[in-house]
Design a protein around this motif. Structure first.
Motif, PDB file in Angstrom:
ATOM      1  N   ALA A  29       0.832  -1.207   0.000  1.00 39.14           N
ATOM      2  CA  ALA A  29       0.000   0.000   0.000  1.00 39.14           C
ATOM      3  C   ALA A  29       0.863   1.252   0.000  1.00 39.14           C
ATOM      4  CB  ALA A  29      -0.934   0.004   1.204  1.00 39.14           C
ATOM      5  N   SER A  30       1.935   1.230   0.792  1.00 37.05           N
ATOM      6  CA  SER A  30       2.789   2.412   0.824  1.00 37.05           C
ATOM      7  C   SER A  30       3.494   2.611  -0.504  1.00 37.05           C
ATOM      8  CB  SER A  30       3.802   2.324   1.967  1.00 37.05           C
ATOM      9  OG  SER A  30       4.709   1.270   1.751  1.00 37.05           O
ATOM     10  N   THR A  31       3.917   1.533  -1.126  1.00 33.31           N
ATOM     11  CA  THR A  31       4.575   1.641  -2.427  1.00 33.31           C
ATOM     12  C   THR A  31       3.615   2.157  -3.478  1.00 33.31           C
ATOM     13  OG1 THR A  31       6.030  -0.186  -1.830  1.00 33.31           O
ATOM     14  CG2 THR A  31       5.882   0.360  -4.165  1.00 33.31           C
ATOM     15  N   LEU A  32       2.400   1.601  -3.512  1.00 36.20           N
ATOM     16  CA  LEU A  32       1.407   2.041  -4.488  1.00 36.20           C
ATOM     17  C   LEU A  32       1.010   3.495  -4.276  1.00 36.20           C
ATOM     18  CD1 LEU A  32      -0.897  -1.086  -4.686  1.00 36.20           C
ATOM     19  CD2 LEU A  32       0.598  -0.202  -6.478  1.00 36.20           C
ATOM     20  N   ALA A  33       0.816   3.867  -3.036  1.00 38.91           N
ATOM     21  CA  ALA A  33       0.393   5.238  -2.764  1.00 38.91           C
ATOM     22  C   ALA A  33       1.501   6.228  -3.112  1.00 38.91           C
ATOM     23  CB  ALA A  33      -0.017   5.398  -1.299  1.00 38.91           C
ATOM     24  N   LEU A  34       2.739   5.875  -2.809  1.00 38.83           N
ATOM     25  CA  LEU A  34       3.849   6.747  -3.171  1.00 38.83           C
ATOM     26  C   LEU A  34       3.918   6.890  -4.679  1.00 38.83           C
ATOM     27  CD1 LEU A  34       6.372   8.370  -2.508  1.00 38.83           C
ATOM     28  CD2 LEU A  34       7.652   6.232  -2.513  1.00 38.83           C
ATOM     29  N   SER A  35       3.748   5.796  -5.363  1.00 38.89           N
ATOM     30  CA  SER A  35       3.755   5.811  -6.824  1.00 38.89           C
ATOM     31  C   SER A  35       2.619   6.673  -7.349  1.00 38.89           C
ATOM     32  CB  SER A  35       3.632   4.385  -7.354  1.00 38.89           C
ATOM     33  OG  SER A  35       3.425   4.381  -8.718  1.00 38.89           O
ATOM     34  N   ALA A  36       1.439   6.515  -6.792  1.00 42.32           N
ATOM     35  CA  ALA A  36       0.281   7.291  -7.229  1.00 42.32           C
ATOM     36  C   ALA A  36       0.497   8.780  -6.978  1.00 42.32           C
ATOM     37  CB  ALA A  36      -0.985   6.820  -6.519  1.00 42.32           C
ATOM     38  N   PHE A  37       1.086   9.112  -5.826  1.00 47.47           N
ATOM     39  CA  PHE A  37       1.323  10.515  -5.513  1.00 47.47           C
ATOM     40  C   PHE A  37       2.287  11.138  -6.511  1.00 47.47           C
ATOM     41  CE2 PHE A  37       3.959  13.808  -3.617  1.00 47.47           C
ATOM     42  CZ  PHE A  37       2.998  14.739  -3.297  1.00 47.47           C
ATOM     43  N   SER A  38       3.385  10.461  -6.781  1.00 48.35           N
ATOM     44  CA  SER A  38       4.366  11.032  -7.707  1.00 48.35           C
ATOM     45  C   SER A  38       3.791  11.132  -9.106  1.00 48.35           C
ATOM     46  CB  SER A  38       5.657  10.223  -7.697  1.00 48.35           C
ATOM     47  OG  SER A  38       5.431   8.921  -8.157  1.00 48.35           O
ATOM     48  N   GLN A  39       2.973  10.156  -9.512  1.00 51.19           N
ATOM     49  CA  GLN A  39       2.362  10.210 -10.833  1.00 51.19           C
ATOM     50  C   GLN A  39       1.319  11.315 -10.893  1.00 51.19           C
ATOM     51  OE1 GLN A  39       1.003   6.231 -11.360  1.00 51.19           O
ATOM     52  NE2 GLN A  39       3.043   5.451 -11.774  1.00 51.19           N
ATOM     53  N   ALA A  40       0.574  11.505  -9.813  1.00 47.65           N
ATOM     54  CA  ALA A  40      -0.431  12.573  -9.787  1.00 47.65           C
ATOM     55  C   ALA A  40       0.254  13.926  -9.910  1.00 47.65           C
ATOM     56  CB  ALA A  40      -1.244  12.514  -8.493  1.00 47.65           C
ATOM     57  N   ASP A  79       7.240  20.323  -1.186  1.00 50.88           N
ATOM     58  CA  ASP A  79       7.249  20.158   0.267  1.00 50.88           C
ATOM     59  C   ASP A  79       7.439  18.713   0.706  1.00 50.88           C
ATOM     60  OD1 ASP A  79       6.824  22.856   0.453  1.00 50.88           O
ATOM     61  OD2 ASP A  79       4.689  22.703   0.923  1.00 50.88           O
ATOM     62  N   GLN A  80       7.149  17.784  -0.178  1.00 49.71           N
ATOM     63  CA  GLN A  80       7.223  16.377   0.182  1.00 49.71           C
ATOM     64  C   GLN A  80       8.681  15.945   0.367  1.00 49.71           C
ATOM     65  OE1 GLN A  80       6.190  13.658  -2.924  1.00 49.71           O
ATOM     66  NE2 GLN A  80       5.677  12.033  -1.505  1.00 49.71           N
ATOM     67  N   PRO A  81       8.947  15.213   1.431  1.00 47.76           N
ATOM     68  CA  PRO A  81      10.320  14.712   1.597  1.00 47.76           C
ATOM     69  C   PRO A  81      10.643  13.711   0.487  1.00 47.76           C
ATOM     70  CG  PRO A  81       8.874  13.784   3.266  1.00 47.76           C
ATOM     71  CD  PRO A  81       8.073  14.788   2.488  1.00 47.76           C
ATOM     72  N   PRO A  82      11.915  13.581   0.147  1.00 52.33           N
ATOM     73  CA  PRO A  82      12.269  12.635  -0.913  1.00 52.33           C
ATOM     74  C   PRO A  82      11.937  11.207  -0.493  1.00 52.33           C
ATOM     75  CG  PRO A  82      14.230  13.495   0.164  1.00 52.33           C
ATOM     76  CD  PRO A  82      13.061  14.248   0.716  1.00 52.33           C
ATOM     77  N   VAL A  83      11.794  10.353  -1.491  1.00 51.69           N
ATOM     78  CA  VAL A  83      11.522   8.942  -1.224  1.00 51.69           C
ATOM     79  C   VAL A  83      12.638   8.390  -0.351  1.00 51.69           C
ATOM     80  CG1 VAL A  83      11.282   6.668  -2.275  1.00 51.69           C
ATOM     81  CG2 VAL A  83      10.293   8.685  -3.388  1.00 51.69           C
ATOM     82  N   ASN A  84      12.258   7.676   0.680  1.00 52.38           N
ATOM     83  CA  ASN A  84      13.240   7.113   1.603  1.00 52.38           C
ATOM     84  C   ASN A  84      13.673   5.738   1.094  1.00 52.38           C
ATOM     85  OD1 ASN A  84      14.778   6.307   3.769  1.00 52.38           O
ATOM     86  ND2 ASN A  84      13.365   7.153   5.280  1.00 52.38           N
ATOM     87  N   VAL A  85      14.639   5.749   0.214  1.00 56.55           N
ATOM     88  CA  VAL A  85      15.120   4.519  -0.405  1.00 56.55           C
ATOM     89  C   VAL A  85      15.728   3.592   0.642  1.00 56.55           C
ATOM     90  CG1 VAL A  85      16.723   3.582  -2.118  1.00 56.55           C
ATOM     91  CG2 VAL A  85      15.496   5.700  -2.590  1.00 56.55           C
ATOM     92  N   SER A  86      16.360   4.155   1.651  1.00 59.45           N
ATOM     93  CA  SER A  86      16.995   3.308   2.669  1.00 59.45           C
ATOM     94  C   SER A  86      15.968   2.454   3.409  1.00 59.45           C
ATOM     95  CB  SER A  86      17.806   4.146   3.650  1.00 59.45           C
ATOM     96  OG  SER A  86      16.967   4.967   4.423  1.00 59.45           O
ATOM     97  N   GLU A  87      14.749   2.990   3.607  1.00 58.31           N
ATOM     98  CA  GLU A  87      13.703   2.199   4.267  1.00 58.31           C
ATOM     99  C   GLU A  87      13.299   1.013   3.402  1.00 58.31           C
ATOM    100  OE1 GLU A  87      12.986   2.605   7.300  1.00 58.31           O
ATOM    101  OE2 GLU A  87      13.811   4.607   7.590  1.00 58.31           O
ATOM    102  N   MET A  88      13.206   1.240   2.091  1.00 59.08           N
ATOM    103  CA  MET A  88      12.861   0.148   1.181  1.00 59.08           C
ATOM    104  C   MET A  88      13.986  -0.886   1.133  1.00 59.08           C
ATOM    105  SD  MET A  88      11.048   2.090  -1.959  1.00 59.08           S
ATOM    106  CE  MET A  88      10.309   3.663  -1.643  1.00 59.08           C
ATOM    107  N   GLU A  89      15.224  -0.407   1.155  1.00 56.60           N
ATOM    108  CA  GLU A  89      16.372  -1.318   1.166  1.00 56.60           C
ATOM    109  C   GLU A  89      16.391  -2.148   2.450  1.00 56.60           C
ATOM    110  OE1 GLU A  89      18.574  -2.229  -1.016  1.00 56.60           O
ATOM    111  OE2 GLU A  89      18.005  -0.796  -2.574  1.00 56.60           O
ATOM    112  N   THR A  90      16.075  -1.505   3.549  1.00 55.08           N
ATOM    113  CA  THR A  90      16.023  -2.227   4.825  1.00 55.08           C
ATOM    114  C   THR A  90      14.980  -3.331   4.764  1.00 55.08           C
ATOM    115  OG1 THR A  90      16.752  -0.276   6.046  1.00 55.08           O
ATOM    116  CG2 THR A  90      15.633  -2.000   7.315  1.00 55.08           C
TER     117      THR A  90
END
Length: 163
Positions: free
Chosen positions: A10-21, A69-80
């Motif tokens: 859900a978090s991945t999809l929502a992040l994707s949807a937000f950036s696409q929007a 205003d949105q913080p950048p994608v937290n790639v380290s969290e996904m890597e973790t």
């Protein structure tokens, strides 16, 4: 485990949807219903609403500001999370903690997007708001029908398999 997987997805999809929007609204060709429905499988909030050029520009400005205003994608969290999923042994408490951390970030993003959508909603005329409300009610009826079919479907399958 399903809840953890669902939260991560859900978090991945929502992040994707937000950036696409944000891309769709700030682009030169503003066709949110076609692009978002195609990319995310969801219809856009303003589907079927005819916006003036001024409203479109104000919405682009709001989305541009939200993206800024949105913080950048937290790639380290996904890597973790990836490291936890691919680890030699499964550590449920670590995965749960990571999923909860990622879910909290997702909640913050959703709250921010809801704030932007609220601002966009208030750019609409009362007539446009009424159309939006009508379309929303139609979508809710459709979703309720889908939910009913999903609930009744496993019951039918269970009764068939027990015969």
């Amino acid at each position: 485990m399903r809840k953890v997987t669902a939260a991560v997805m859900a978090s991945t999809l929502a992040l994707s949807a937000f950036s696409q929007a944000a891309e769709v609204v700030t682009g030169d060709n503003w066709h949110p219903t076609e692009v978002l429905a195609h990319r995310t499988g969801q219809s856009h909030m303003f589907d079927g609403i005819h916006l003036t050029e001024q409203q479109r520009q104000q919405m682009r400005d709001l989305m541009q500001q939200a993206r800024h205003d949105q913080p950048p994608v937290n790639v380290s969290e996904m890597e973790t999370m990836h490291s936890l999923v691919t680890a030699e042994s499964f550590d449920e408490s670590a995965v749960r903690a990571q999923a909860e951390k990622m879910a909290q970030e997702q909640i913050s993003r959703q709250v921010e997007m809801a704030k932007v959508r609220n601002q966009m909603y208030h750019l609409l005329t009362p007539e446009q708001q009424a159309v939006l409300q009508q379309k929303h009610q139609q979508r809710m009826v459709q979703l309720r029908e889908v939910a009913q079919m999903q609930q009744s479907s496993p019951l039918k399958m269970l009764s068939r398999s027990s015969n």
